[in-house]
Design a protein around this motif. Structure first.
Motif, mmCIF file in Angstrom:
data_model
loop_
_atom_site.group_PDB
_atom_site.id
_atom_site.type_symbol
_atom_site.label_atom_id
_atom_site.label_comp_id
_atom_site.label_asym_id
_atom_site.label_seq_id
_atom_site.Cartn_x
_atom_site.Cartn_y
_atom_site.Cartn_z
ATOM 1 N N THR A 144 0.811 -1.213 0.000
ATOM 2 C CA THR A 144 0.000 0.000 0.000
ATOM 3 C C THR A 144 0.843 1.262 0.000
ATOM 4 O O THR A 144 0.348 2.336 -0.372
ATOM 5 N N ARG A 145 2.091 1.176 0.398
ATOM 6 C CA ARG A 145 2.988 2.337 0.360
ATOM 7 C C ARG A 145 3.812 2.389 -0.916
ATOM 8 O O ARG A 145 4.818 3.106 -0.984
ATOM 9 N N SER A 146 3.404 1.636 -1.943
ATOM 10 C CA SER A 146 4.106 1.612 -3.237
ATOM 11 C C SER A 146 5.572 1.228 -3.056
ATOM 12 O O SER A 146 6.463 1.787 -3.707
ATOM 13 N N GLY A 147 5.805 0.275 -2.168
ATOM 14 C CA GLY A 147 7.179 -0.153 -1.916
ATOM 15 C C GLY A 147 7.815 -0.830 -3.117
ATOM 16 O O GLY A 147 9.028 -0.716 -3.338
ATOM 17 N N PHE A 148 7.006 -1.525 -3.932
ATOM 18 C CA PHE A 148 7.564 -2.190 -5.109
ATOM 19 C C PHE A 148 8.093 -1.173 -6.106
ATOM 20 O O PHE A 148 9.127 -1.392 -6.737
ATOM 21 N N ALA A 149 7.379 -0.043 -6.249
ATOM 22 C CA ALA A 149 7.868 1.011 -7.138
ATOM 23 C C ALA A 149 9.143 1.641 -6.598
ATOM 24 O O ALA A 149 10.041 2.018 -7.357
ATOM 25 N N ALA A 150 9.246 1.758 -5.258
ATOM 26 C CA ALA A 150 10.469 2.313 -4.671
ATOM 27 C C ALA A 150 11.671 1.408 -4.934
ATOM 28 O O ALA A 150 12.809 1.872 -4.982
ATOM 29 N N LEU A 151 11.413 0.099 -5.118
ATOM 30 C CA LEU A 151 12.488 -0.839 -5.444
ATOM 31 C C LEU A 151 12.799 -0.876 -6.941
ATOM 32 O O LEU A 151 13.711 -1.591 -7.358
ATOM 33 N N GLY A 152 12.013 -0.141 -7.728
ATOM 34 C CA GLY A 152 12.266 -0.100 -9.168
ATOM 35 C C GLY A 152 11.432 -1.072 -9.975
ATOM 36 O O GLY A 152 11.718 -1.294 -11.148
ATOM 37 N N TRP A 153 10.379 -1.650 -9.374
ATOM 38 C CA TRP A 153 9.540 -2.617 -10.078
ATOM 39 C C TRP A 153 8.256 -1.935 -10.525
ATOM 40 O O TRP A 153 7.649 -1.156 -9.786
ATOM 41 N N ALA A 154 7.817 -2.227 -11.740
ATOM 42 C CA ALA A 154 6.538 -1.739 -12.245
ATOM 43 C C ALA A 154 5.453 -2.723 -11.816
ATOM 44 O O ALA A 154 5.419 -3.861 -12.282
ATOM 45 N N PHE A 155 4.575 -2.300 -10.923
ATOM 46 C CA PHE A 155 3.585 -3.206 -10.340
ATOM 47 C C PHE A 155 2.362 -2.385 -9.972
ATOM 48 O O PHE A 155 2.420 -1.536 -9.084
ATOM 49 N N GLY A 156 1.241 -2.618 -10.688
ATOM 50 C CA GLY A 156 0.054 -1.814 -10.453
ATOM 51 C C GLY A 156 -1.208 -2.640 -10.385
ATOM 52 O O GLY A 156 -1.192 -3.839 -10.080
ATOM 53 N N SER A 157 -2.339 -1.994 -10.716
ATOM 54 C CA SER A 157 -3.660 -2.628 -10.604
ATOM 55 C C SER A 157 -3.832 -3.682 -11.706
ATOM 56 O O SER A 157 -3.299 -3.546 -12.801
ATOM 57 N N PRO A 158 -4.624 -4.733 -11.428
ATOM 58 C CA PRO A 158 -5.291 -5.013 -10.141
ATOM 59 C C PRO A 158 -4.458 -5.862 -9.205
ATOM 60 O O PRO A 158 -4.885 -6.172 -8.109
ATOM 61 N N TRP A 159 -3.240 -6.254 -9.656
ATOM 62 C CA TRP A 159 -2.444 -7.208 -8.875
ATOM 63 C C TRP A 159 -1.922 -6.593 -7.582
ATOM 64 O O TRP A 159 -1.795 -7.284 -6.570
ATOM 65 N N MET A 160 -1.613 -5.294 -7.593
ATOM 66 C CA MET A 160 -1.141 -4.669 -6.361
ATOM 67 C C MET A 160 -2.245 -4.679 -5.306
ATOM 68 O O MET A 160 -2.019 -5.024 -4.139
ATOM 69 N N GLU A 161 -3.470 -4.301 -5.704
ATOM 70 C CA GLU A 161 -4.584 -4.321 -4.758
ATOM 71 C C GLU A 161 -4.894 -5.738 -4.292
ATOM 72 O O GLU A 161 -5.213 -5.956 -3.119
ATOM 73 N N MET A 162 -4.773 -6.698 -5.208
ATOM 74 C CA MET A 162 -5.056 -8.079 -4.826
ATOM 75 C C MET A 162 -4.055 -8.575 -3.795
ATOM 76 O O MET A 162 -4.434 -9.211 -2.793
ATOM 77 N N ALA A 163 -2.772 -8.290 -4.020
ATOM 78 C CA ALA A 163 -1.747 -8.731 -3.068
ATOM 79 C C ALA A 163 -1.993 -8.135 -1.690
ATOM 80 O O ALA A 163 -1.904 -8.824 -0.666
ATOM 81 N N GLY A 164 -2.344 -6.839 -1.657
ATOM 82 C CA GLY A 164 -2.560 -6.201 -0.369
ATOM 83 C C GLY A 164 -3.805 -6.688 0.337
ATOM 84 O O GLY A 164 -3.786 -6.989 1.536
ATOM 85 N N THR A 165 -4.911 -6.792 -0.408
ATOM 86 C CA THR A 165 -6.167 -7.169 0.231
ATOM 87 C C THR A 165 -6.236 -8.653 0.557
ATOM 88 O O THR A 165 -7.065 -9.066 1.370
#
Length: 453
Positions: free
Chosen positions: A242-263
């Motif tokens: 939820t804090r966009s940590g994957f983007a801070a690591l340099g990975w492109a990771f967005g909807s809907p998989w980011m929301e799915m992983a978190g929820t």
């Protein structure tokens, strides 16, 4: 208070207070210090306009958008969701003024960074020319206008003039529009660096707790430690995503998989927390009523985890809010069970009451004041409460181990005392036996002498 307790409440309270102050300062003051940021709705002469949703979905070319009449745009006056429950494309026309006598090179940013793709189009010097920059969660780092997790674009505004740019947001879940202008780009980079330092320290603390409890579980193999370890790992994954940590690591990771992983991670971690509570507090043997409540909470968490697998694929962000609210409600059920166990006399219950109370102390202000607090500050309040919950539960495990160690030492002392007592009794019995042998020997000798006479 009992002298058998393994922790003194004074140093324990001081340590928790220090942790609270430190995390609060890092996340709410140090990271929240956005000196130089100007919300566009408060900048004199600035203007943010958005297209109606039905029209914005159809237009993909910036030249067509720029040619629309003024009546096609509506003024966007504050932060929030830019359109309906499941937007796909949102166009925004942003005008940034510069009343100074020198050109300003600043940063145009979106305070909330959760859009899948954001494109900036700016008219060039020649007619028909357009400058294009790209950002967003699904944008590879080498294609982003600014490396990192932020949605931001460098922008130069000429002296005594204004610059108009067009932003195209695309996200299958929702678009939250909260634009800000940084006249000094250096202040923007300094603020983002403070954000990364603060959250790096925060997640470093959580990882330290994770590794410590992993070592504890490997050495002891206690079932409750294993469930706590799963809860801790799942909640860290939820917070990191939820804090966009994957983007801070340099990975492109967005909807809907980011929301799915978190929820999915959130309710699964809650189910592990409920099972940890059952085993740690020995609820099936100690208090059957509280045990049934915790079992209900665990079942609800598992049902929410199953719903989270399919909810993001529907494209409705309301499902995500329902899952988060459901997880919060089951935590409230766990709090009631912890209060019941504490009242029944279980010393471990106070840790759960304090832990869940700390979580709700962060969640409730963020929920009640969501319309008055910036979204980032509300999220950081929740982060502080969640970290305190995990820290207090780790202290509960440490306290239990300390008590077990003290009980073991006390048992050893009792065994030594009993052995010493047995030795004294044996020595006394040996002395008495020796005295009796001497008496009998003397009597026999006397009898023999009488017989000889």
């Amino acid at each position: 208070m009992s002298s058998a307790r393994s922790f003194s409440w004074l140093p324990l309270g001081a340590m928790l207070a220090l942790a609270t102050v430190t995390m609060g300062w890092l996340l709410l003051d140090f990271a929240g210090r956005h000196t130089g940021m100007q919300p566009l709705d408060r900048v004199a002469g600035a203007r943010v306009e958005v297209l109606e949703d039905s029209l914005g979905r159809k237009l993909l070319v910036s030249a067509e958008v720029a040619a629309l009449p003024a009546t096609a745009w509506k003024v966007w006056g504050s932060s929030g969701f830019a359109s309906g429950p499941a937007p796909v494309v949102i166009w925004a026309r942003v005008t940034v003024p510069n009343a100074s006598d020198a050109a300003v090179s600043g940063m145009l940013s979106d305070v909330v960074r959760y859009a899948d793709r954001v494109d900036l189009f700016m008219p060039g010097e020649r007619r028909g020319e357009w400058t294009h920059q790209r950002s967003g969660e699904w944008t590879p780092m080498d294609e982003k206008a600014l490396w990192g997790r932020e949605t931001a674009f460098p922008l130069t505004v000429p002296a005594q003039s204004a610059r108009t740019v067009y932003l195209r947001y695309e996200d299958p879940m929702a678009v939250w529009l909260e634009l800000a202008w940084w006249p000094d780009g250096r202040m923007f980079h300094a603020a983002m660096l403070r954000d990364l330092i603060a959250e790096g320290c925060y997640f470093g603390l959580l990882l330290a707790l994770l590794f410590y409890n992993a070592v504890v579980w490997v050495r002891t193999r206690f079932a409750h430690s294993g469930y706590y370890l799963l809860y801790l790992g799942g909640f860290i994954v939820y917070l990191f995503g939820t804090r966009s940590g994957f983007a801070a690591l340099g990975w492109a990771f967005g909807s809907p998989w980011m929301e799915m992983a978190g929820t999915v991670a959130l309710p699964l971690s809650g189910a592990c927390l409920a099972e940890f509570m059952r085993r740690f507090l020995e609820l099936p043997e100690r208090l059957r009523g509280a045990d049934r409540m915790v079992v209900v909470a665990r079942t609800l968490m598992l049902v929410l985890a199953g719903a989270a697998l399919i909810a993001p694929l529907t494209g409705h962000a309301g499902w995500l809010n329902a899952i988060v609210l459901g997880s919060t409600a089951t935590h409230a059920l766990l709090l009631v069970a912890a209060l019941a166990v504490w009242r029944a006399g279980a010393w471990q219950g106070r840790y759960f009451v304090l832990a869940f109370g700390s979580l709700f102390a962060g969640v409730m202000p963020a929920t009640v004041l969501i319309n008055f607090l910036p979204l980032e500050e509300a999220c950081r309040l929740v982060m502080v409460g969640a970290a305190l919950e995990m820290l207090i539960l780790s202290l509960a495990i440490a306290d239990r181990f300390a008590r077990l160690q003290q009980e073991k030492l006390a048992a050893q002392e009792r065994a030594v005392a009993e052995a010493e007592q047995r030795r004294v009794i044996q020595e006394a019995y040996a002395d008495e036996l020796e005295h009796e042998v001497r008496e009998r020997t003397r009597e026999l000798a006397k009898a023999n002498a009488d017989k000889d006479r």
